[in-house]
Design a protein around this motif. Sequence first.
Motif, short mmCIF file in Angstrom:
data_model
loop_
_atom_site.label_atom_id
_atom_site.label_comp_id
_atom_site.label_asym_id
_atom_site.label_seq_id
_atom_site.Cartn_x
_atom_site.Cartn_y
_atom_site.Cartn_z
N CYS A 1 0.97 -1.20 -0.08
CA CYS A 1 0.15 0.22 0.01
C CYS A 1 0.81 1.47 -0.06
O CYS A 1 2.11 1.31 0.48
CB CYS A 1 -0.99 0.01 1.22
SG CYS A 1 -1.99 -1.42 1.31
N VAL A 2 0.27 2.35 -0.55
CA VAL A 2 1.13 3.65 -0.25
C VAL A 2 0.03 4.67 0.31
O VAL A 2 -1.15 4.68 0.08
CB VAL A 2 1.33 4.39 -1.64
CG1 VAL A 2 1.97 5.48 -1.72
CG2 VAL A 2 2.25 3.28 -2.41
N TYR A 3 0.46 5.38 1.51
CA TYR A 3 -0.25 6.21 2.24
C TYR A 3 0.28 7.61 2.19
O TYR A 3 1.53 7.95 1.97
CB TYR A 3 -0.29 5.73 3.54
CG TYR A 3 -1.35 4.70 3.93
CD1 TYR A 3 -2.69 4.89 4.39
CD2 TYR A 3 -1.06 3.45 3.66
CE1 TYR A 3 -3.47 3.92 4.66
CE2 TYR A 3 -1.74 2.30 3.87
CZ TYR A 3 -2.89 2.61 4.25
OH TYR A 3 -3.76 1.48 4.62
N SER A 4 -0.57 8.48 2.26
CA SER A 4 -0.11 9.98 2.34
C SER A 4 0.65 10.47 3.61
O SER A 4 0.39 9.45 4.61
CB SER A 4 -1.32 10.81 2.16
OG SER A 4 -2.24 10.91 3.23
N SER A 5 0.95 11.49 3.91
CA SER A 5 1.60 11.54 5.31
C SER A 5 0.99 12.92 5.79
O SER A 5 0.75 14.00 4.95
CB SER A 5 3.36 11.89 5.02
OG SER A 5 3.86 12.24 6.22
N SER A 6 0.81 13.02 7.21
CA SER A 6 0.46 14.36 7.91
C SER A 6 1.16 14.07 9.29
O SER A 6 1.14 13.11 9.94
CB SER A 6 -0.90 14.35 7.89
OG SER A 6 -1.30 15.49 8.67
N ASN A 7 1.88 15.41 9.47
CA ASN A 7 2.55 15.24 10.98
C ASN A 7 3.52 14.05 11.05
O ASN A 7 3.71 13.41 12.31
CB ASN A 7 1.58 15.35 12.03
CG ASN A 7 0.73 16.56 12.12
OD1 ASN A 7 1.36 17.46 11.83
ND2 ASN A 7 -0.47 16.56 12.25
N GLY B 1 10.13 14.98 -3.97
CA GLY B 1 9.97 15.81 -2.39
C GLY B 1 8.97 15.29 -1.49
O GLY B 1 8.85 16.02 -0.34
N THR B 2 7.85 14.57 -2.14
CA THR B 2 6.75 14.35 -0.95
C THR B 2 7.04 13.22 -0.30
O THR B 2 7.42 12.16 -0.57
CB THR B 2 5.43 14.06 -2.03
OG1 THR B 2 5.19 15.37 -2.79
CG2 THR B 2 4.25 13.99 -1.22
#
Length: 196
Positions: free
Chosen positions: A87-93, A125-126
């Motif tokens: 899986c691929v997840y976005s990132s926050s904090n 860069g993400t």
Amino acid sequence: VTITGTFPNQTINSTGGGSSTGLQSAVYSSLFTFLTSNALTSASATTHTLTSASMQYVPYIPNTTFTCVEFSINVITAQPTGLARICVYSSSNNQPTNLLYSSTDLICSTSGTKSVISSFVFTQGTIYWLGIQTNVNSISFTGLGGSSCIPLSCTVSGSQHTSWSQTGLTYASGAPSVANPNAFVLSSSIQISMKK
């Protein structure tokens, strides 16, 4: 580089440099995969075992924008009914957040490379989090030794956390749409390879 002033009150100015951002060194090929860490060599590779009812998340920051056409993992110790998903997840904090991609089931009943076709676009860069989930205990994969991983934090005794973990999941329910990591993993992490 220009240095002005006298020690200890000096100013250092620099100009130029490359335009890449991100932590990974991606050398692409239509024939070969590249690894998700610069540090992964035959000397730093290790065996990494996952447990069922959990998901592990490792950070990935590409240094160029590209479309991943194939993800793969390498099974060392197979299990007769073994399945895994990438899986691929976005990132926050600095934590995994929303599910962006989930593979079909990868059959882990035999050892060797298991791959899945994709068309996922990574942006330079993400921060992303690569997730791996299995349906049974004791499937082991090629991994990256802890000392070669990006440290997420450390224990009081100085051991480094190499990935997030989310426990209490049911494989049959699919990957969680919103990640809720509730523990750190010490030592090694999974190796997930990609092909452009």
